[in-house]
Design a protein around this motif. Structure first.
Motif, PDB file in Angstrom:
ATOM      1  N   GLY A  36       0.376  -1.276  -0.107  1.00 15.92           N
ATOM      2  CA  GLY A  36      -0.002  -0.179   0.075  1.00 15.92           C
ATOM      3  C   GLY A  36       1.005   1.434  -0.354  1.00 15.92           C
ATOM      4  O   GLY A  36       0.279   2.683  -0.110  1.00 15.92           O
ATOM      5  N   MET A  37       2.574   0.785  -0.221  1.00 16.54           N
ATOM      6  CA  MET A  37       3.244   2.658  -0.294  1.00 16.54           C
ATOM      7  C   MET A  37       3.188   3.098  -1.425  1.00 16.54           C
ATOM      8  O   MET A  37       2.837   2.413  -2.546  1.00 16.54           O
ATOM      9  CB  MET A  37       4.798   1.671   0.336  1.00 16.54           C
ATOM     10  N   ILE A  38       2.237   4.555  -1.186  1.00 21.37           N
ATOM     11  CA  ILE A  38       2.063   5.488  -2.622  1.00 21.37           C
ATOM     12  C   ILE A  38       3.491   5.712  -2.796  1.00 21.37           C
ATOM     13  O   ILE A  38       4.362   6.105  -2.137  1.00 21.37           O
ATOM     14  CB  ILE A  38       1.384   5.815  -2.313  1.00 21.37           C
ATOM     15  N   SER A  48       2.584  -0.110  -4.180  1.00 22.59           N
ATOM     16  CA  SER A  48       3.769  -0.815  -3.088  1.00 22.59           C
ATOM     17  C   SER A  48       4.671  -1.910  -3.621  1.00 22.59           C
ATOM     18  O   SER A  48       5.603  -1.734  -3.762  1.00 22.59           O
ATOM     19  CB  SER A  48       2.373  -2.724  -3.548  1.00 22.59           C
ATOM     20  N   ARG A  49       4.354  -1.884  -5.586  1.00 18.60           N
ATOM     21  CA  ARG A  49       5.687  -2.351  -6.539  1.00 18.60           C
ATOM     22  C   ARG A  49       5.368  -1.012  -8.192  1.00 18.60           C
ATOM     23  O   ARG A  49       4.310  -1.246  -8.275  1.00 18.60           O
ATOM     24  CB  ARG A  49       6.005  -3.578  -6.438  1.00 18.60           C
ATOM     25  N   ILE A  50       6.680  -1.272  -8.408  1.00 14.89           N
ATOM     26  CA  ILE A  50       6.374  -0.849 -10.296  1.00 14.89           C
ATOM     27  C   ILE A  50       7.428  -1.551 -10.266  1.00 14.89           C
ATOM     28  O   ILE A  50       8.863  -1.832 -10.446  1.00 14.89           O
ATOM     29  CB  ILE A  50       7.061   0.327  -9.707  1.00 14.89           C
ATOM     30  N   MET A  51       6.810  -2.213 -12.071  1.00 14.85           N
ATOM     31  CA  MET A  51       8.046  -3.274 -12.302  1.00 14.85           C
ATOM     32  C   MET A  51       7.702  -1.693 -14.404  1.00 14.85           C
ATOM     33  O   MET A  51       6.829  -1.686 -14.976  1.00 14.85           O
ATOM     34  CB  MET A  51       7.378  -4.117 -13.202  1.00 14.85           C
ATOM     35  N   TRP A  52       8.776  -1.429 -14.414  1.00 14.62           N
ATOM     36  CA  TRP A  52       9.093  -0.626 -15.440  1.00 14.62           C
ATOM     37  C   TRP A  52       8.794  -0.604 -17.150  1.00 14.62           C
ATOM     38  O   TRP A  52      10.171  -1.705 -16.620  1.00 14.62           O
ATOM     39  CB  TRP A  52       9.919   0.609 -15.393  1.00 14.62           C
ATOM     40  N   LEU A  53       8.296  -0.568 -17.734  1.00 15.99           N
ATOM     41  CA  LEU A  53       8.591  -1.585 -18.813  1.00 15.99           C
ATOM     42  C   LEU A  53       9.084  -0.917 -19.689  1.00 15.99           C
ATOM     43  O   LEU A  53       8.918   0.569 -20.170  1.00 15.99           O
ATOM     44  CB  LEU A  53       7.060  -1.883 -19.277  1.00 15.99           C
ATOM     45  N   ARG A  55       6.860   6.465 -22.009  1.00 16.71           N
ATOM     46  CA  ARG A  55       5.521   7.033 -21.287  1.00 16.71           C
ATOM     47  C   ARG A  55       5.489   6.528 -20.086  1.00 16.71           C
ATOM     48  O   ARG A  55       3.757   6.765 -19.205  1.00 16.71           O
ATOM     49  CB  ARG A  55       4.462   6.067 -22.216  1.00 16.71           C
ATOM     50  N   PHE A  56       6.068   5.998 -19.437  1.00 14.05           N
ATOM     51  CA  PHE A  56       5.944   5.295 -17.676  1.00 14.05           C
ATOM     52  C   PHE A  56       4.789   4.357 -18.264  1.00 14.05           C
ATOM     53  O   PHE A  56       3.859   4.313 -17.079  1.00 14.05           O
ATOM     54  CB  PHE A  56       5.861   6.102 -17.477  1.00 14.05           C
ATOM     55  N   ILE A  57       5.025   3.572 -18.948  1.00 10.56           N
ATOM     56  CA  ILE A  57       4.147   2.210 -18.507  1.00 10.56           C
ATOM     57  C   ILE A  57       4.598   1.422 -17.761  1.00 10.56           C
ATOM     58  O   ILE A  57       6.370   1.068 -17.662  1.00 10.56           O
ATOM     59  CB  ILE A  57       4.250   1.798 -19.612  1.00 10.56           C
ATOM     60  N   TYR A  58       4.046   1.003 -16.625  1.00  9.86           N
ATOM     61  CA  TYR A  58       4.523   0.753 -15.622  1.00  9.86           C
ATOM     62  C   TYR A  58       3.355  -0.888 -15.397  1.00  9.86           C
ATOM     63  O   TYR A  58       2.021  -0.730 -15.586  1.00  9.86           O
ATOM     64  CB  TYR A  58       4.539   0.510 -13.625  1.00  9.86           C
ATOM     65  N   ILE A  59       3.903  -2.200 -14.466  1.00  5.53           N
ATOM     66  CA  ILE A  59       2.726  -2.402 -14.350  1.00  5.53           C
ATOM     67  C   ILE A  59       2.632  -2.543 -12.664  1.00  5.53           C
ATOM     68  O   ILE A  59       4.262  -2.253 -12.340  1.00  5.53           O
ATOM     69  CB  ILE A  59       3.499  -4.248 -14.113  1.00  5.53           C
ATOM     70  N   HIS A  60       2.091  -2.013 -11.433  1.00  2.00           N
ATOM     71  CA  HIS A  60       1.736  -1.729 -10.406  1.00  2.00           C
ATOM     72  C   HIS A  60       0.831  -2.279  -9.728  1.00  2.00           C
ATOM     73  O   HIS A  60      -0.479  -2.268 -10.280  1.00  2.00           O
ATOM     74  CB  HIS A  60       2.035  -0.126 -10.622  1.00  2.00           C
ATOM     75  N   GLY A  61       1.183  -1.818  -8.501  1.00  2.00           N
ATOM     76  CA  GLY A  61      -0.043  -1.806  -7.889  1.00  2.00           C
ATOM     77  C   GLY A  61      -1.108  -0.667  -7.577  1.00  2.00           C
ATOM     78  O   GLY A  61      -1.345   0.739  -7.996  1.00  2.00           O
ATOM     79  N   THR A  62      -2.357  -1.081  -7.078  1.00  3.01           N
ATOM     80  CA  THR A  62      -3.268   0.665  -7.631  1.00  3.01           C
ATOM     81  C   THR A  62      -4.036   0.603  -5.755  1.00  3.01           C
ATOM     82  O   THR A  62      -4.151  -0.418  -5.112  1.00  3.01           O
ATOM     83  CB  THR A  62      -4.362   0.296  -8.197  1.00  3.01           C
ATOM     84  N   ASN A  63      -4.345   1.788  -5.962  1.00  5.92           N
ATOM     85  CA  ASN A  63      -5.524   2.205  -4.467  1.00  5.92           C
ATOM     86  C   ASN A  63      -7.417   1.507  -5.079  1.00  5.92           C
ATOM     87  O   ASN A  63      -8.317   2.111  -4.545  1.00  5.92           O
ATOM     88  CB  ASN A  63      -5.520   3.343  -4.137  1.00  5.92           C
ATOM     89  N   ASN A  85      -2.825  -4.734  -4.415  1.00  6.13           N
ATOM     90  CA  ASN A  85      -1.513  -4.621  -4.417  1.00  6.13           C
ATOM     91  C   ASN A  85      -1.065  -6.058  -3.637  1.00  6.13           C
ATOM     92  O   ASN A  85       0.653  -6.440  -3.709  1.00  6.13           O
ATOM     93  CB  ASN A  85      -1.481  -3.931  -2.836  1.00  6.13           C
ATOM     94  N   LYS A  86      -1.905  -7.315  -3.013  1.00  4.84           N
ATOM     95  CA  LYS A  86      -1.272  -8.563  -2.819  1.00  4.84           C
ATOM     96  C   LYS A  86      -0.446  -8.833  -3.864  1.00  4.84           C
ATOM     97  O   LYS A  86       0.538  -9.982  -3.831  1.00  4.84           O
ATOM     98  CB  LYS A  86      -1.607  -9.477  -2.168  1.00  4.84           C
ATOM     99  N   ASP A  87      -0.748  -8.943  -5.095  1.00  2.00           N
ATOM    100  CA  ASP A  87      -1.118  -9.561  -6.523  1.00  2.00           C
ATOM    101  C   ASP A  87       0.471  -8.664  -6.283  1.00  2.00           C
ATOM    102  O   ASP A  87       1.148 -10.142  -7.414  1.00  2.00           O
ATOM    103  CB  ASP A  87      -1.802  -9.598  -7.323  1.00  2.00           C
ATOM    104  N   VAL A  88       0.745  -7.859  -6.758  1.00  6.74           N
ATOM    105  CA  VAL A  88       2.016  -7.162  -7.428  1.00  6.74           C
ATOM    106  C   VAL A  88       2.693  -7.774  -6.934  1.00  6.74           C
ATOM    107  O   VAL A  88       4.440  -7.713  -7.210  1.00  6.74           O
ATOM    108  CB  VAL A  88       1.780  -5.802  -7.791  1.00  6.74           C
ATOM    109  N   ILE A  89       3.239  -7.276  -5.479  1.00  6.45           N
ATOM    110  CA  ILE A  89       4.156  -7.539  -4.502  1.00  6.45           C
ATOM    111  C   ILE A  89       4.375  -9.504  -4.929  1.00  6.45           C
ATOM    112  O   ILE A  89       6.169  -9.814  -4.987  1.00  6.45           O
ATOM    113  CB  ILE A  89       3.933  -7.545  -2.825  1.00  6.45           C
TER     114      ILE A  89
END
Length: 181
Positions: free
Chosen positions: A82-84, A107-112, A130-138, A156-160
């Motif tokens: 849940g970290m922003i 939570s996490r960022i995977m920058w593509l 374009r800063f396209i990521y795989i990331h957690g969301t609120n 969030n649990k899945d992205v971690i």
């Protein structure tokens, strides 16, 4: 009484457990899923949310780019769920799931980074720029349907869990299996 020791007994060598490393990720915007593979074997499927505006590569389109990418950078290791993040840096604040009005990266960022010149690499269409990521969301209530501004959102649990399994350089193929959205 205890049994007598066996003569000529040689203990079996300890064999380390076999670890299976993921070999690729396939994101299907048609089914709103992210599939993690080892070779051709599906390991796990996660629900995702891709772009509300559909697929496309143009900068400013708020669309999810198709094609071959790879994880260029992993950001957020060790941060609490849940970290922003703002501009890929931890803010020190935790998100309230589905309560924030602002769309935040959590939570996490995977920058593509794209791998196909003219499709997701190059002027005005570059996934990395374009800063396209795989990331957690609120906005976890939106997982399973298109709602992002171009990124791939996950619970969030899945992205971690995904973050902990993959390495930088892993192939990420974004497809639309049911034709262009």
């Amino acid at each position: 009484s205890e049994p007598a020791p066996m003569p000529n007994y040689i203990p079996a060598p300890s064999i380390p457990p076999v670890t299976v490393e993921p070999t690729k990720i396939e994101v299907d915007v048609s089914t709103q899923t992210l599939n993690l593979y080892t070779g051709d074997k599906l390991m796990t499927t996660y629900p995702i949310s891709s772009a509300k505006n559909g697929v496309g590569s143009r900068a400013g389109s708020d669309k999810t780019p198709l094609g071959r990418h790879y994880i260029a950078q992993k950001i957020g290791d060790g941060e609490p769920q849940g970290m922003i993040f703002k501009a890929r840096r931890s803010t020190g604040k935790l998100v309230k799931i589905d309560a924030e009005k602002e769309d935040v990266v959590t939570s996490r960022i995977m920058w593509l980074k794209g791998q196909e010149v003219g499709k997701n690499v190059g002027s005005g269409i570059d996934s990395y720029r374009r800063f396209i990521y795989i990331h957690g969301t609120n906005s976890e209530k939106d997982i399973g349907r298109p709602a992002s501004h171009g990124c791939i959102r996950m619970y969030n649990k899945d992205v971690i869990e995904l973050f902990d399994q993959v390495k930088e350089g892993l192939e990420v193929n974004i497809i639309c299996s049911k034709g262009q959205d």
